[in-house]
Design a protein around this motif. Structure first.
Motif, PDB file in Angstrom:
ATOM      1  N   GLU A   1       8.294  -1.040   8.407  1.00 40.73           N
ATOM      2  CA  GLU A   1       8.635  -1.659   9.685  1.00 40.73           C
ATOM      3  C   GLU A   1       9.407  -0.689  10.590  1.00 40.73           C
ATOM      4  N   ASN A   2      10.368   0.015  10.036  1.00 38.14           N
ATOM      5  CA  ASN A   2      11.210   0.908  10.828  1.00 38.14           C
ATOM      6  C   ASN A   2      10.484   2.148  11.323  1.00 38.14           C
ATOM      7  N   PHE A   3       9.546   2.660  10.526  1.00 37.33           N
ATOM      8  CA  PHE A   3       8.882   3.907  10.888  1.00 37.33           C
ATOM      9  C   PHE A   3       7.434   3.717  11.315  1.00 37.33           C
ATOM     10  N   ASP A   4       6.959   2.462  11.321  1.00 37.00           N
ATOM     11  CA  ASP A   4       5.589   2.155  11.718  1.00 37.00           C
ATOM     12  C   ASP A   4       4.586   2.989  10.926  1.00 37.00           C
ATOM     13  N   VAL A   5       4.758   2.977   9.599  1.00 40.89           N
ATOM     14  CA  VAL A   5       3.847   3.668   8.694  1.00 40.89           C
ATOM     15  C   VAL A   5       3.364   2.674   7.645  1.00 40.89           C
ATOM     16  N   SER A   6       2.308   3.034   6.956  1.00 41.76           N
ATOM     17  CA  SER A   6       1.801   2.236   5.853  1.00 41.76           C
ATOM     18  C   SER A   6       2.047   3.009   4.563  1.00 41.76           C
ATOM     19  N   VAL A   7       2.880   2.444   3.702  1.00 40.85           N
ATOM     20  CA  VAL A   7       3.266   3.121   2.460  1.00 40.85           C
ATOM     21  C   VAL A   7       2.271   2.773   1.356  1.00 40.85           C
ATOM     22  N   PRO A   8       1.612   3.775   0.770  1.00 38.32           N
ATOM     23  CA  PRO A   8       0.681   3.519  -0.338  1.00 38.32           C
ATOM     24  C   PRO A   8       1.473   3.273  -1.615  1.00 38.32           C
ATOM     25  N   PHE A   9       1.853   2.028  -1.850  1.00 32.83           N
ATOM     26  CA  PHE A   9       2.778   1.714  -2.932  1.00 32.83           C
ATOM     27  C   PHE A   9       2.227   0.610  -3.811  1.00 32.83           C
ATOM     28  N   ASN A  10       2.281   0.825  -5.132  1.00 28.66           N
ATOM     29  CA  ASN A  10       1.849  -0.178  -6.096  1.00 28.66           C
ATOM     30  C   ASN A  10       3.098  -0.758  -6.753  1.00 28.66           C
ATOM     31  N   ALA A  11       3.514  -1.923  -6.311  1.00 23.97           N
ATOM     32  CA  ALA A  11       4.751  -2.525  -6.799  1.00 23.97           C
ATOM     33  C   ALA A  11       4.705  -2.820  -8.295  1.00 23.97           C
ATOM     34  N   ASN A  12       3.512  -3.085  -8.823  1.00 26.10           N
ATOM     35  CA  ASN A  12       3.404  -3.390 -10.253  1.00 26.10           C
ATOM     36  C   ASN A  12       3.552  -2.154 -11.125  1.00 26.10           C
ATOM     37  N   ASP A  13       3.242  -0.991 -10.560  1.00 26.80           N
ATOM     38  CA  ASP A  13       3.339   0.254 -11.321  1.00 26.80           C
ATOM     39  C   ASP A  13       3.678   1.410 -10.387  1.00 26.80           C
ATOM     40  N   PRO A  14       4.975   1.540 -10.030  1.00 29.52           N
ATOM     41  CA  PRO A  14       5.362   2.601  -9.086  1.00 29.52           C
ATOM     42  C   PRO A  14       4.955   4.000  -9.538  1.00 29.52           C
ATOM     43  N   SER A  15       4.833   4.220 -10.843  1.00 31.76           N
ATOM     44  CA  SER A  15       4.450   5.548 -11.326  1.00 31.76           C
ATOM     45  C   SER A  15       2.983   5.859 -11.025  1.00 31.76           C
ATOM     46  N   ALA A  16       2.181   4.834 -10.739  1.00 30.02           N
ATOM     47  CA  ALA A  16       0.767   5.034 -10.419  1.00 30.02           C
ATOM     48  C   ALA A  16       0.531   5.153  -8.915  1.00 30.02           C
ATOM     49  N   SER A  17       1.599   5.152  -8.153  1.00 29.61           N
ATOM     50  CA  SER A  17       1.505   5.191  -6.701  1.00 29.61           C
ATOM     51  C   SER A  17       1.479   6.621  -6.184  1.00 29.61           C
ATOM     52  N   ASP A  18       0.925   6.792  -4.994  1.00 26.88           N
ATOM     53  CA  ASP A  18       0.978   8.085  -4.317  1.00 26.88           C
ATOM     54  C   ASP A  18       2.316   8.270  -3.615  1.00 26.88           C
ATOM     55  N   PHE A  19       3.141   7.243  -3.633  1.00 31.41           N
ATOM     56  CA  PHE A  19       4.432   7.256  -2.952  1.00 31.41           C
ATOM     57  C   PHE A  19       5.521   7.403  -4.000  1.00 31.41           C
ATOM     58  N   ASP A  20       6.179   8.552  -4.014  1.00 26.15           N
ATOM     59  CA  ASP A  20       7.163   8.871  -5.052  1.00 26.15           C
ATOM     60  C   ASP A  20       8.488   8.163  -4.774  1.00 26.15           C
ATOM     61  N   VAL A  21       8.868   7.237  -5.657  1.00 27.56           N
ATOM     62  CA  VAL A  21      10.121   6.496  -5.502  1.00 27.56           C
ATOM     63  C   VAL A  21      11.134   6.888  -6.574  1.00 27.56           C
ATOM     64  N   SER A  22      10.992   8.093  -7.131  1.00 24.28           N
ATOM     65  CA  SER A  22      11.864   8.491  -8.237  1.00 24.28           C
ATOM     66  C   SER A  22      13.291   8.796  -7.795  1.00 24.28           C
ATOM     67  N   SER A  23      13.480   9.133  -6.517  1.00 26.74           N
ATOM     68  CA  SER A  23      14.831   9.394  -6.008  1.00 26.74           C
ATOM     69  C   SER A  23      14.864   9.126  -4.510  1.00 26.74           C
ATOM     70  N   VAL A  24      16.064   9.050  -3.973  1.00 26.81           N
ATOM     71  CA  VAL A  24      16.211   8.861  -2.534  1.00 26.81           C
ATOM     72  C   VAL A  24      15.550  10.031  -1.797  1.00 26.81           C
ATOM     73  N   GLN A  25      15.768  11.257  -2.278  1.00 29.58           N
ATOM     74  CA  GLN A  25      15.170  12.436  -1.636  1.00 29.58           C
ATOM     75  C   GLN A  25      13.648  12.376  -1.656  1.00 29.58           C
ATOM     76  N   SER A  26      13.057  11.934  -2.767  1.00 26.81           N
ATOM     77  CA  SER A  26      11.594  11.863  -2.831  1.00 26.81           C
ATOM     78  C   SER A  26      11.048  10.829  -1.856  1.00 26.81           C
ATOM     79  N   ILE A  27      11.786   9.745  -1.642  1.00 27.37           N
ATOM     80  CA  ILE A  27      11.370   8.731  -0.667  1.00 27.37           C
ATOM     81  C   ILE A  27      11.433   9.321   0.740  1.00 27.37           C
TER      82      ILE A  27
END
Length: 86
Positions: free
Chosen positions: A47-73
């Motif tokens: 919402e804030n950046f008007d982007v679409s995040v490719p994120f799989n909530a059921n398996d974040p490790s299978a996502s193209d969006f790295d949520v492993s750290s604040v810096q990676s986000i």
């Protein structure tokens, strides 16, 4: 406000922390975010950046969006913003 500062603000809000308590090295677990908190964070980022995040909530490790750290986000969102404006 920079992308990094806004993301830290969003994550801090979701984790019920002060932005000053959030460091770039922190992981999602360290922040105390559960899966629902992570999903809310992703929605807020979209919402804030008007982007679409490719994120799989059921398996974040299978996502193209790295949520492993604040810096990676931050890095991932900066990439999405750059790709959108290209």
């Amino acid at each position: 406000m920079s992308v990094q500062d806004k993301i830290v603000e969003i994550i801090a809000e979701q984790a019920v922390l002060e932005p000053s308590d959030v460091s770039l090295e922190m992981g999602i677990e360290e922040l105390g975010l559960d899966s629902m908190g992570l999903v809310e964070t992703v929605f807020a980022i979209e919402e804030n950046f008007d982007v679409s995040v490719p994120f799989n909530a059921n398996d974040p490790s299978a996502s193209d969006f790295d949520v492993s750290s604040v810096q990676s986000i931050v890095t991932a969102v900066e990439g999405l913003i750059a790709a959108k404006s290209a």
